[in-house]
Design a protein around this motif. Structure first.
Motif, PDB file in Angstrom:
ATOM      1  N   THR A 138      -8.750  -1.305   2.100  1.00 52.54           N
ATOM      2  CA  THR A 138      -9.000  -0.474   3.124  1.00 52.54           C
ATOM      3  C   THR A 138      -9.783  -0.948   4.168  1.00 52.54           C
ATOM      4  O   THR A 138     -10.049  -1.112   5.424  1.00 52.54           O
ATOM      5  N   THR A 195      -8.930  -2.162   7.556  1.00 52.89           N
ATOM      6  CA  THR A 195      -9.591  -1.966   9.073  1.00 52.89           C
ATOM      7  C   THR A 195     -10.455  -3.185   9.578  1.00 52.89           C
ATOM      8  O   THR A 195     -10.281  -2.603  10.910  1.00 52.89           O
ATOM      9  N   MET A 218      -8.206   6.633   6.177  1.00 53.13           N
ATOM     10  CA  MET A 218      -7.575   6.525   4.932  1.00 53.13           C
ATOM     11  C   MET A 218      -8.393   5.284   3.534  1.00 53.13           C
ATOM     12  O   MET A 218      -9.037   5.915   2.247  1.00 53.13           O
ATOM     13  N   ASN A 219      -9.408   5.222   4.242  1.00 52.47           N
ATOM     14  CA  ASN A 219     -11.201   4.923   3.504  1.00 52.47           C
ATOM     15  C   ASN A 219     -12.048   6.534   3.666  1.00 52.47           C
ATOM     16  O   ASN A 219     -12.633   6.260   2.069  1.00 52.47           O
ATOM     17  N   TRP A 235      -6.966   3.545   9.053  1.00 50.93           N
ATOM     18  CA  TRP A 235      -6.820   2.580   7.845  1.00 50.93           C
ATOM     19  C   TRP A 235      -8.430   3.273   7.863  1.00 50.93           C
ATOM     20  O   TRP A 235      -8.939   3.333   6.506  1.00 50.93           O
ATOM     21  N   HIS A 248     -10.986   8.031   0.133  1.00 50.48           N
ATOM     22  CA  HIS A 248     -11.122   6.877  -1.416  1.00 50.48           C
ATOM     23  C   HIS A 248     -12.330   7.939  -1.658  1.00 50.48           C
ATOM     24  O   HIS A 248     -13.268   8.457  -0.606  1.00 50.48           O
ATOM     25  N   TRP A 283       0.717  -0.829   0.129  1.00 41.51           N
ATOM     26  CA  TRP A 283       0.251  -0.229   0.255  1.00 41.51           C
ATOM     27  C   TRP A 283       0.690   1.239   0.264  1.00 41.51           C
ATOM     28  O   TRP A 283       0.793   2.279  -0.587  1.00 41.51           O
ATOM     29  N   TYR A 334      -6.649   5.601  -4.428  1.00 38.96           N
ATOM     30  CA  TYR A 334      -7.835   6.225  -3.824  1.00 38.96           C
ATOM     31  C   TYR A 334      -9.051   6.570  -5.156  1.00 38.96           C
ATOM     32  O   TYR A 334     -10.088   6.971  -4.348  1.00 38.96           O
TER      33      TYR A 334
END
Length: 314
Positions: A55, A59, A77-78, A74, A81, A38, A46
């Motif tokens: 992601t 998680t 990061m989700n 995470w 996206h 990643w 993304y």
């Protein structure tokens, strides 16, 4: 030129191999591999939907590990996206709250649940009971929650097949079982349903051998259809010579007892996970130890397949 798509494909293939019964890697191996790959991918990741799925997977991995800082990283990061924008903010805040609660951080969970509640006061009460029960206790004016209705009989919610457990080397001998009633509003458990369960338990080896023998017949053609590369074929769809070779390639997940009867016995469908198609799985419809049809997952629960076969003999 972006490297994101190729790296996400590498992660995706790794996850497919990790899910195989022959996998020897650990959860930590999975986490380490995905973290490394990643980090190598540029920010175009993304905008790739499969990366959004990854992601979510990471998680959950950190939720199971009870590692809140990495879970939250995470989760953020989700949220970065592009796909996350498809959901309303209150939905995203509910999801974050649920993840935090599952990871053991009640304070942060309450913060997100309040954000969700402030925008849509009813939404959280339509979701997981453990979330809205937790949140409701912190409201100044708690709602009166509906009492959980006592369910009806589970009608053989699980079937124990020890000989299948031995063949597939599964940890548990119980397989989830569902009765497919003709009318959802009038669920009538009939003697024929019970006859079918009893027949399955008493003839489990013969039924399994029939399923695997039929699979052995169609498998070479399926290998051509799926067309795995020489590199991936040994992992996902290797050549087999006997039915024993399927023990590491498939696993039973669900049994469907239909309400289509013949000779006082129901048609029964079997759903398997399989190495060559993690999305669609393997489905088989049977009557007694006879194979009616074999194919994708839906073959196990499409009752018209049973009805069509039953009508042939009338």
């Amino acid at each position: 030129m972006s490297n994101a798509e190729s790296i996400i494909n590498v992660i995706d293939t790794f996850l497919d191999k990790f899910s195989l019964k022959t996998n020897k890697l650990t959860k930590q191996d999975l986490i380490s591999f995905i973290e490394e790959k990643w980090a190598e991918a540029d920010d175009e990741k993304y905008n790739i939907y499969q990366a959004y799925i990854i992601t979510g997977r990471m998680t959950n991995e950190y939720i199971w590990a009870k590692d809140f800082p990495n879970m939250k990283r995470w989760l953020d990061m989700n949220d970065r996206h592009s796909a996350s924008g498809r959901n309303e903010p209150y939905i995203r805040n509910y999801y974050k709250g649920q993840c935090c609660l599952e990871c053991g951080n009640e304070e942060k969970a309450l913060e997100y649940f309040n954000l969700c509640y402030n925008e849509n006061p009813d939404y959280i009460f339509t979701r997981a009971p453990f979330c809205y029960e937790f949140f409701n206790k912190h409201l100044e004016n708690p709602r009166e929650l509906p009492k959980q209705e006592e369910g009806q009989d589970d009608y053989f919610e699980w079937v124990e097949l020890e000989e299948w457990q031995s063949f597939f080397n599964e940890e548990e001998s119980e397989i989830q079982c569902e009765i497919l009633f003709d009318d959802d509003e009038e669920e009538e458990f009939r003697e024929e349903h019970e006859n079918g369960i009893e027949y399955l338990e008493n003839n489990q080896t013969e039924i399994l051998e029939s399923i695997l023998t039929e699979l052995l017949k169609v498998y070479p053609d399926w290998q051509k259809d799926y067309g795995y590369s020489e590199e991936d074929k040994p992992d996902f769809m290797p050549d087999v010579t006997t039915i024993k070779d399927f023990a590491n390639l498939i696993s039973p997940t669900s049994i469907y007892v239909t309400s289509v009867f013949k000779d006082d016995l129901p048609y029964i469908g079997f759903l398997f996970s399989c190495s060559w198609d993690s999305e669609h799985g393997l489905g088989v419809m049977t009557h007694k130890n006879r194979i009616v049809e074999i194919g994708g997952a839906d073959t196990a629960f499409l009752t018209w397949i049973a009805e069509k076969d039953n009508n042939k003999s009338k």
